[in-house]
Scaffold this motif. Structure first.
Motif, mmCIF file in Angstrom:
data_model
loop_
_atom_site.group_PDB
_atom_site.id
_atom_site.type_symbol
_atom_site.label_atom_id
_atom_site.label_comp_id
_atom_site.label_asym_id
_atom_site.label_seq_id
_atom_site.Cartn_x
_atom_site.Cartn_y
_atom_site.Cartn_z
ATOM 1 N N LEU A 196 7.115 3.474 -9.144
ATOM 2 C CA LEU A 196 6.805 2.840 -7.885
ATOM 3 C C LEU A 196 7.348 3.768 -7.019
ATOM 4 O O LEU A 196 9.003 3.855 -6.951
ATOM 5 C CB LEU A 196 7.480 1.337 -7.825
ATOM 6 C CG LEU A 196 6.619 0.467 -6.303
ATOM 7 C CD1 LEU A 196 6.043 0.532 -6.184
ATOM 8 C CD2 LEU A 196 8.353 -1.082 -6.709
ATOM 9 N N ARG A 197 6.849 3.633 -5.823
ATOM 10 C CA ARG A 197 7.382 4.433 -4.580
ATOM 11 C C ARG A 197 7.483 3.617 -3.515
ATOM 12 O O ARG A 197 6.896 3.004 -3.004
ATOM 13 C CB ARG A 197 6.933 6.159 -4.410
ATOM 14 C CG ARG A 197 7.376 6.803 -4.813
ATOM 15 C CD ARG A 197 6.344 8.509 -4.764
ATOM 16 N NE ARG A 197 6.365 9.122 -5.867
ATOM 17 C CZ ARG A 197 7.051 10.360 -4.916
ATOM 18 N NH1 ARG A 197 8.160 10.381 -3.888
ATOM 19 N NH2 ARG A 197 7.342 11.383 -5.794
ATOM 20 N N VAL A 198 8.468 3.886 -2.603
ATOM 21 C CA VAL A 198 9.195 2.714 -1.177
ATOM 22 C C VAL A 198 9.525 3.838 -0.151
ATOM 23 O O VAL A 198 9.985 4.870 0.088
ATOM 24 C CB VAL A 198 9.822 1.941 -1.081
ATOM 25 C CG1 VAL A 198 9.731 0.653 -0.416
ATOM 26 C CG2 VAL A 198 9.551 0.963 -2.484
ATOM 27 N N SER A 199 8.524 3.536 0.888
ATOM 28 C CA SER A 199 8.873 4.677 2.312
ATOM 29 C C SER A 199 10.456 3.307 3.096
ATOM 30 O O SER A 199 10.151 2.515 3.284
ATOM 31 C CB SER A 199 8.067 4.606 2.845
ATOM 32 O OG SER A 199 7.779 4.976 4.291
ATOM 33 N N PRO A 200 11.073 4.626 3.843
ATOM 34 C CA PRO A 200 11.955 3.947 3.826
ATOM 35 C C PRO A 200 12.073 3.339 5.633
ATOM 36 O O PRO A 200 12.986 3.289 6.450
ATOM 37 C CB PRO A 200 13.149 5.012 4.205
ATOM 38 C CG PRO A 200 12.514 6.228 3.847
ATOM 39 C CD PRO A 200 11.061 5.695 3.308
ATOM 40 N N ARG A 201 10.504 3.674 6.072
ATOM 41 C CA ARG A 201 10.472 3.486 7.112
ATOM 42 C C ARG A 201 10.614 2.017 7.942
ATOM 43 O O ARG A 201 10.491 1.466 7.642
ATOM 44 C CB ARG A 201 9.175 3.987 7.959
ATOM 45 C CG ARG A 201 8.018 3.386 7.500
ATOM 46 C CD ARG A 201 6.432 4.028 7.860
ATOM 47 N NE ARG A 201 5.461 2.991 7.548
ATOM 48 C CZ ARG A 201 4.458 2.694 6.184
ATOM 49 N NH1 ARG A 201 5.123 3.224 4.854
ATOM 50 N NH2 ARG A 201 4.058 2.104 6.207
ATOM 51 N N ALA A 202 10.576 2.833 9.152
ATOM 52 C CA ALA A 202 11.332 1.092 10.033
ATOM 53 C C ALA A 202 9.878 1.182 11.236
ATOM 54 O O ALA A 202 8.612 1.546 10.895
ATOM 55 C CB ALA A 202 12.797 0.711 10.835
ATOM 56 N N GLY A 203 9.925 -0.151 12.111
ATOM 57 C CA GLY A 203 9.697 -0.176 13.026
ATOM 58 C C GLY A 203 9.742 -1.986 13.356
ATOM 59 O O GLY A 203 9.790 -2.796 12.662
ATOM 60 N N ALA A 204 8.658 -2.221 14.463
ATOM 61 C CA ALA A 204 8.349 -3.686 14.731
ATOM 62 C C ALA A 204 7.326 -4.239 14.067
ATOM 63 O O ALA A 204 7.941 -5.533 14.357
ATOM 64 C CB ALA A 204 7.539 -3.271 16.403
ATOM 65 N N PRO A 235 3.376 -3.159 3.334
ATOM 66 C CA PRO A 235 3.313 -2.163 2.977
ATOM 67 C C PRO A 235 3.672 -0.983 3.336
ATOM 68 O O PRO A 235 3.022 0.415 2.977
ATOM 69 C CB PRO A 235 1.764 -2.027 4.397
ATOM 70 C CG PRO A 235 3.215 -2.499 5.531
ATOM 71 C CD PRO A 235 3.811 -3.588 4.138
ATOM 72 N N ARG A 236 4.919 -0.652 3.006
ATOM 73 C CA ARG A 236 5.877 0.469 2.527
ATOM 74 C C ARG A 236 6.019 1.049 1.273
ATOM 75 O O ARG A 236 6.764 1.551 0.902
ATOM 76 C CB ARG A 236 7.619 0.024 3.096
ATOM 77 C CG ARG A 236 7.333 0.403 5.016
ATOM 78 C CD ARG A 236 8.383 -0.187 5.372
ATOM 79 N NE ARG A 236 9.524 -1.810 5.142
ATOM 80 C CZ ARG A 236 10.232 -2.464 5.986
ATOM 81 N NH1 ARG A 236 10.718 -1.477 5.873
ATOM 82 N NH2 ARG A 236 10.337 -3.385 5.632
ATOM 83 N N VAL A 237 5.543 -0.315 0.681
ATOM 84 C CA VAL A 237 6.000 -0.193 -1.293
ATOM 85 C C VAL A 237 4.421 0.293 -1.600
ATOM 86 O O VAL A 237 2.936 -0.468 -0.582
ATOM 87 C CB VAL A 237 6.013 -2.206 -2.129
ATOM 88 C CG1 VAL A 237 6.190 -1.964 -3.082
ATOM 89 C CG2 VAL A 237 7.638 -2.695 -1.090
ATOM 90 N N GLY A 238 4.714 0.978 -2.853
ATOM 91 C CA GLY A 238 3.318 1.625 -2.866
ATOM 92 C C GLY A 238 2.744 2.926 -2.236
ATOM 93 O O GLY A 238 1.815 2.953 -2.369
#
Length: 249
Positions: A14-22, A125-128
């Motif tokens: 499993l990969r997870v994006s560390p991005r942030a945002g509204a 949506p950041r998961v996967g």
């Protein structure tokens, strides 16, 4: 939401994006913060306190208008430090009953009834995200990213346990004064931040004897000094607001 407990078998790839945002609730004009963060926070944000139904809580001011985070640009924070309540991303703490052979990722010490374990929201949506960061190494160990997330969740877990007593001690010592912050961005634009409490510097200066010694030895006096010093960052907030208005105006 679909939180599941993380383990190195089911989530080996499993990969997870560390991005942030509204889209991930980062566009807020204040962030819940905890004592262990005060030293880092006071270099960047103004720290204020509020009375809530659940008791006193501390917040970092992030913006002036509703749903405004002046430290957020697209999917990245521009501040040198990000409050842990936002840095946790799609991860959370779940209390589970300890079981023999449990391979989940622990966050805090067990209490004999259950243990704090790391969970991830599979619906986020950041998961996967294939461009994200892995959670586990090839042979099952934690990656630096997962260790970082575990540390953030531990800070939050411990903060929820220790913050109430620390803030109550500040309040009982008379160090928290109710104010309405008035912030002038320009001659035509003024903001008010009502119903907040800030450290009363005059009361802090008169503190002496046993109360002063108790707060000093417990480390709570340092929290008061850091929170008081942080209010100078309101000017930093105004500068960021000026930059935003210049960009859109």
């Amino acid at each position: 939401m679909n939180p599941v407990q993380i383990n190195n078998i089911d989530h080996a790839d499993l990969r997870v994006s560390p991005r942030a945002g509204a889209a991930f609730n980062d566009a807020a004009n204040q962030a819940l913060v905890f004592p262990a963060e005060f030293e880092e926070l006071q270099r960047e944000f103004a720290i204020v306190f509020r009375r809530r139904d659940e008791g006193l809580q501390a917040y970092a001011l992030l913006g002036l208008d509703r749903d405004e985070n002046l430290f957020l640009a697209d999917d990245m924070w521009t501040s040198r430090y990000v409050p842990a309540s936002h840095r946790r991303g799609p991860f959370s703490i779940g209390m589970v009953r300890a079981a023999h052979g449990d391979i989940g990722v622990g966050v805090g010490a067990g209490d004999g009834v259950g243990e704090a374990m790391l969970h991830v929201d599979l619906d986020d949506p950041r998961v996967g995200d294939e461009t994200g960061l892995p959670l586990f190494l090839e042979h099952g160990g934690n990656t630096p990213y997962l260790d970082h997330v575990t540390g953030v969740l531990r800070l939050l877990y411990e903060g929820m346990e220790t913050a109430p007593a620390a803030y109550t001690a500040l309040d009982q010592a008379g160090l928290l004064a109710p104010v309405t912050l008035t912030i002038d961005v320009s001659d035509e634009r003024r903001y008010t931040v009502p119903d907040v409490l800030v450290v009363d510097l005059e009361q802090l200066a008169t503190l002496s004897g046993a109360p002063l010694e108790h707060l000093h030895r417990s480390g709570i006096l340092r929290l008061a000094i850091l929170a008081a010093a942080s209010l100078g960052n309101i000017q930093h907030l105004i500068a960021r607001k000026h930059q935003l208005l210049a960009q859109i105006g």
